[in-house]
Design a protein around this motif. Sequence first.
Motif, mmCIF file in Angstrom:
data_model
loop_
_atom_site.group_PDB
_atom_site.id
_atom_site.type_symbol
_atom_site.label_atom_id
_atom_site.label_comp_id
_atom_site.label_asym_id
_atom_site.label_seq_id
_atom_site.Cartn_x
_atom_site.Cartn_y
_atom_site.Cartn_z
ATOM 1 N N ARG A 25 22.221 8.863 18.621
ATOM 2 C CA ARG A 25 21.491 9.201 19.846
ATOM 3 C C ARG A 25 21.178 10.675 20.056
ATOM 4 N NH1 ARG A 25 24.074 4.979 24.243
ATOM 5 N NH2 ARG A 25 24.241 3.182 22.829
ATOM 6 N N GLN B 192 17.240 5.035 39.881
ATOM 7 C CA GLN B 192 17.574 5.855 41.049
ATOM 8 C C GLN B 192 16.632 7.045 41.180
ATOM 9 O OE1 GLN B 192 22.284 4.790 41.790
ATOM 10 N NE2 GLN B 192 21.852 6.761 40.848
ATOM 11 N N MET C 296 18.907 7.868 25.284
ATOM 12 C CA MET C 296 18.159 8.794 24.417
ATOM 13 C C MET C 296 17.137 9.590 25.226
ATOM 14 S SD MET C 296 17.363 6.353 21.145
ATOM 15 C CE MET C 296 18.586 6.011 19.855
ATOM 16 N N ALA C 297 16.502 8.956 26.206
ATOM 17 C CA ALA C 297 15.496 9.646 27.010
ATOM 18 C C ALA C 297 16.146 10.720 27.889
ATOM 19 C CB ALA C 297 14.716 8.647 27.860
ATOM 20 N N LEU C 298 17.313 10.417 28.475
ATOM 21 C CA LEU C 298 18.027 11.436 29.265
ATOM 22 C C LEU C 298 18.360 12.647 28.389
ATOM 23 C CD1 LEU C 298 20.604 9.357 31.371
ATOM 24 C CD2 LEU C 298 18.532 10.477 32.205
ATOM 25 N N LYS C 299 18.848 12.383 27.188
ATOM 26 C CA LYS C 299 19.200 13.485 26.274
ATOM 27 C C LYS C 299 17.940 14.260 25.861
ATOM 28 C CE LYS C 299 23.472 11.763 24.100
ATOM 29 N NZ LYS C 299 24.004 10.813 25.087
ATOM 30 N N ILE D 111 17.511 14.261 35.890
ATOM 31 C CA ILE D 111 16.059 14.056 35.765
ATOM 32 C C ILE D 111 15.335 14.095 37.107
ATOM 33 C CG2 ILE D 111 16.011 12.838 33.556
ATOM 34 C CD1 ILE D 111 15.931 10.180 35.134
ATOM 35 N N HIS E 157 23.990 -3.110 35.796
ATOM 36 C CA HIS E 157 23.901 -1.768 36.388
ATOM 37 C C HIS E 157 24.254 -0.750 35.307
ATOM 38 C CE1 HIS E 157 24.174 -2.815 40.982
ATOM 39 N NE2 HIS E 157 23.410 -3.659 40.338
ATOM 40 N N SER E 158 23.713 -0.926 34.109
ATOM 41 C CA SER E 158 24.040 0.005 33.018
ATOM 42 C C SER E 158 23.580 1.407 33.418
ATOM 43 C CB SER E 158 23.404 -0.450 31.712
ATOM 44 O OG SER E 158 22.006 -0.337 31.748
ATOM 45 N N ARG E 159 24.424 2.398 33.089
ATOM 46 C CA ARG E 159 24.354 3.669 33.801
ATOM 47 C C ARG E 159 23.104 4.516 33.560
ATOM 48 N NH1 ARG E 159 30.656 5.713 33.671
ATOM 49 N NH2 ARG E 159 31.612 3.671 34.038
ATOM 50 N N SER E 160 22.621 4.580 32.334
ATOM 51 C CA SER E 160 21.456 5.427 32.080
ATOM 52 C C SER E 160 20.186 4.776 32.596
ATOM 53 C CB SER E 160 21.341 5.729 30.582
ATOM 54 O OG SER E 160 22.502 6.414 30.144
ATOM 55 N N MET F 174 26.638 8.059 37.506
ATOM 56 C CA MET F 174 25.223 7.699 37.707
ATOM 57 C C MET F 174 24.490 8.801 38.470
ATOM 58 S SD MET F 174 25.545 3.709 38.843
ATOM 59 C CE MET F 174 25.780 2.367 37.653
ATOM 60 N N LEU G 241 23.268 19.920 22.194
ATOM 61 C CA LEU G 241 22.813 19.487 23.520
ATOM 62 C C LEU G 241 23.708 20.073 24.607
ATOM 63 C CD1 LEU G 241 22.007 15.681 23.026
ATOM 64 C CD2 LEU G 241 20.370 17.543 23.320
ATOM 65 N N LYS H 241 23.709 11.743 36.151
ATOM 66 C CA LYS H 241 22.580 11.400 35.274
ATOM 67 C C LYS H 241 21.271 11.401 36.066
ATOM 68 C CE LYS H 241 24.821 8.581 31.650
ATOM 69 N NZ LYS H 241 26.207 9.044 31.686
ATOM 70 N N THR H 242 21.297 10.883 37.290
ATOM 71 C CA THR H 242 20.086 10.857 38.112
ATOM 72 C C THR H 242 19.618 12.283 38.417
ATOM 73 O OG1 THR H 242 20.829 8.801 39.125
ATOM 74 C CG2 THR H 242 19.081 10.013 40.279
ATOM 75 N N ALA I 197 17.522 12.539 20.001
ATOM 76 C CA ALA I 197 17.003 13.366 21.104
ATOM 77 C C ALA I 197 16.251 14.578 20.571
ATOM 78 C CB ALA I 197 18.138 13.787 22.037
ATOM 79 N N GLN J 155 13.008 13.297 19.075
ATOM 80 C CA GLN J 155 12.049 12.939 20.133
ATOM 81 C C GLN J 155 11.496 14.177 20.831
ATOM 82 O OE1 GLN J 155 13.328 8.358 21.211
ATOM 83 N NE2 GLN J 155 13.952 9.934 22.673
ATOM 84 N N ILE K 260 20.224 1.979 25.601
ATOM 85 C CA ILE K 260 20.192 2.953 24.504
ATOM 86 C C ILE K 260 18.968 3.856 24.646
ATOM 87 C CG2 ILE K 260 19.830 3.159 22.007
ATOM 88 C CD1 ILE K 260 21.412 0.437 21.797
ATOM 89 N N VAL L 98 20.135 2.787 35.166
ATOM 90 C CA VAL L 98 20.251 2.991 36.616
ATOM 91 C C VAL L 98 19.785 4.390 37.000
ATOM 92 C CG1 VAL L 98 21.939 3.362 38.476
ATOM 93 C CG2 VAL L 98 22.001 1.245 37.130
ATOM 94 N N ALA L 99 20.093 5.396 36.175
ATOM 95 C CA ALA L 99 19.669 6.761 36.506
ATOM 96 C C ALA L 99 18.150 6.839 36.661
ATOM 97 C CB ALA L 99 20.162 7.751 35.457
ATOM 98 N N PHE L 100 17.422 6.182 35.761
ATOM 99 C CA PHE L 100 15.955 6.167 35.886
ATOM 100 C C PHE L 100 15.523 5.390 37.135
ATOM 101 C CE2 PHE L 100 16.079 7.756 31.591
ATOM 102 C CZ PHE L 100 14.936 8.531 31.498
ATOM 103 N N LEU M 73 22.570 7.216 46.178
ATOM 104 C CA LEU M 73 21.326 7.233 45.394
ATOM 105 C C LEU M 73 20.875 5.848 44.959
ATOM 106 C CD1 LEU M 73 21.920 10.312 43.040
ATOM 107 C CD2 LEU M 73 20.780 10.241 45.251
#
Lengths: 232, 232, 232, 232
Positions: free
Chosen positions: A101, D108, D196-199, C203, D99-102, C196, A198, C199-200, A105, A108, D192, D104-106, C116
């Motif tokens: 991952r 939220q 990867m997008a958060l990173k 972004i 409610h997988s965390r990453s 969470m 990172l 992470k929120t 990053a 990407q 996943i 959920v971040a998007f 959130l």
Amino acid sequence: MNYQLIREECCEANLALPKTGLVDLTFGNVSVLDPDKSVFAIKPSGVDYGELRPEQMVIVDLEGKIVEGELRPSSDTPTHRRLFLAFAESGMRSVVHTHSRSAVAFAQAGRSIPCLGTTHADHFYGSVPVTRAMTAEEINGEYEWETGNVIVETFGQMDPMEIPAVLVRGHGPFAWNVSASKAVEYALALEIVADMALKTFSIAADSPGIDQTLLDKHFLRKHGKSAYYGQG
Amino acid sequence: MNYQLIREECCEANLALPKTGLVDLTFGNVSVLDPDKSVFAIKPSGVDYGELRPEQMVIVDLEGKIVEGELRPSSDTPTHRRLFLAFAESGMRSVVHTHSRSAVAFAQAGRSIPCLGTTHADHFYGSVPVTRAMTAEEINGEYEWETGNVIVETFGQMDPMEIPAVLVRGHGPFAWNVSASKAVEYALALEIVADMALKTFSIAADSPGIDQTLLDKHFLRKHGKSAYYGQG
Amino acid sequence: MNYQLIREECCEANLALPKTGLVDLTFGNVSVLDPDKSVFAIKPSGVDYGELRPEQMVIVDLEGKIVEGELRPSSDTPTHRRLFLAFAESGMRSVVHTHSRSAVAFAQAGRSIPCLGTTHADHFYGSVPVTRAMTAEEINGEYEWETGNVIVETFGQMDPMEIPAVLVRGHGPFAWNVSASKAVEYALALEIVADMALKTFSIAADSPGIDQTLLDKHFLRKHGKSAYYGQG
Amino acid sequence: MNYQLIREECCEANLALPKTGLVDLTFGNVSVLDPDKSVFAIKPSGVDYGELRPEQMVIVDLEGKIVEGELRPSSDTPTHRRLFLAFAESGMRSVVHTHSRSAVAFAQAGRSIPCLGTTHADHFYGSVPVTRAMTAEEINGEYEWETGNVIVETFGQMDPMEIPAVLVRGHGPFAWNVSASKAVEYALALEIVADMALKTFSIAADSPGIDQTLLDKHFLRKHGKSAYYGQG
């Protein structure tokens, strides 16, 4: 001919991949070259790791012909083949592809991983490069073979054994080495180094990295004629 | 002479390291001093953790001579030796070196870890410092010994038992303590504190940290004559 | 009198803590109140989780006197006692203190955790508050008791069962509930919600959170008279 | 009628969820449709994963009536039902909510997940969309049914099998597929891809993502008539 040794080495490394945490689902594959016989063993396409056995590894020659195997080889096979053709003369014998991952990053983001510290310098003699974006012609043509081409183009005159990994832009990492276990080790080292980078960038966005003297020291104390790390 | 006790303490702590999640691959080593005999036991270089046995620990004296052992000691041995020479008089008896990822991020960013909360204050009586960059002369000279020198220079008049850890710039953390198990515990505490600091900075880049009164309270309720934490 | 039930409930919850991933080293403790006998059981100070047995739990009354137990109770005992005195009338019967990393990040940043999303709203009926900084007088006085006071002050007229957790500024989280297992569950929910939120914010730094209607809906479908979640 | 097959498929997938790391506590549920009988099996509400058995799955018809089962079905049942009514004709047979965390971040942050790389393109043929915020009327009305409505509205004329997942704003992800195991696989792929997008955004906040040619190539080599991935 008998390909049992590379079948076993290849299967064992493919089974080791999920234990490293580098692969999710079935995103990952390992190949192993027998340079004397000019063939390589590679993981079959889309098979669960739990089921892999040495006899399922597919044996492919350097022209891309399947020599032995009833399953379809990994769809990334032409990329592996292109890398063996270019890098085997440098001593490279195994290729690992993952979607780990943190390395993804960087791929990407279209950024190479600069050498920010000695963990990086212990493994890679400079930045791990990212390829240019592939053209529509390359993507719509022999895509997996062209993926290998763009990696080879990126390395140019660089020694692939001094920086045994690359990031394919918008895709993910390939790593390689003298054996399958070393290639898996370097795929893991790459992910560790990417994760550290990172975290470093999160508190120092413009980190310049370490200087050439420290890079030389760490890389060369582990690699080459003057190495003094390990049991020699 | 018999070095069985430090061999066992050293081996056990080296085996404990991977279980803490602090080390990846073989990046990490522990040493243990016998102050009466002026020797220390240290991990052999580049040996997998799975294979370590007490009799493989290398016994080195404070002049750097190998007293017992058939394997080559860790390449970081001169750094450990330098720290024993400087800090043993303060009661320090064991050194742990890791490349734990969050602590490495601070080392790579060239930033000390400020005291942002009581988890930090429970273990370290102030910021965990980062060394200056080493010069080309130091790197090209007796590099591992000079790494120890730059740590000792960083501490100056500070008490190494009040802040029993350091970040070597561009490299990673060293931690130490009165025993190997305590040194491993502090290497882990350092990584925890570094991870908490990365997360804190992600939402409060200019966090001033806690004030001196709260730092005194937490450090001194666990350490020194007025401690009232634990079973006394 | 016989305190076996709260000893067992307390011990079991203290043993559950490390399995949740909420505690590192020995940073964490649970207490359980017997409201009829006006005593609570609490973890002994600085004892490894691996060794905990019900008979080691210390029984303390609401005036702070040790009623039974040969070990010293957790140094945080006066904080737990203060919370029982203030919140037991609302039905609270167990307190959990951890240094879970994402919740600590908010405590160290001096920020409350805003609502959130619905994961938050399923557990907490609004922001999880952060206390004000404690004064030098409070820190140098009865520190752990004053820690409880500043929590109680923070809640003011708020219902501690609607928001059963708090962040002590520069320190970390406390959570509570009607039983030890529920209190551990809420300590875990708090850490999940904090993770969470980190992470929120990475972004969407200015995320406004969800509106009151959605907060009401999610909290009230799980809590109170109109709840319709679970097996009723 | 006999619903044993969907009971077993549903139970097995609900048990698989916690092993993927996608669910914390009891935040997650899976449903499985029998299109011939126009009923679906779904997890009972608020039951611990450790205890689930096939006979506990609740059988609900497409009008929302409980056909078999002594336990109350998941409170999210109307959302699942709405999705079956809209998407079953496209071949969708199972829905997973976590409610997988990453992810959920998007949700939220109110942001869709753009296609930043080939891992995304291997699974989703474009951005994974986020719904609009629900109105007070929708929240105070048949909330879970309206949650399904807002998902269906978001898809409009899009093919739900080309992008088999969605983020409900301020809430979290739903994923679906032709079987329960495929739906769980896509819930994992979504997490996943979100991680990867958060990173990626942490080092390239304005990343444009990959172009349409590469998206077409990766999606279509795994999906549809021209697919050449796997054993065919």
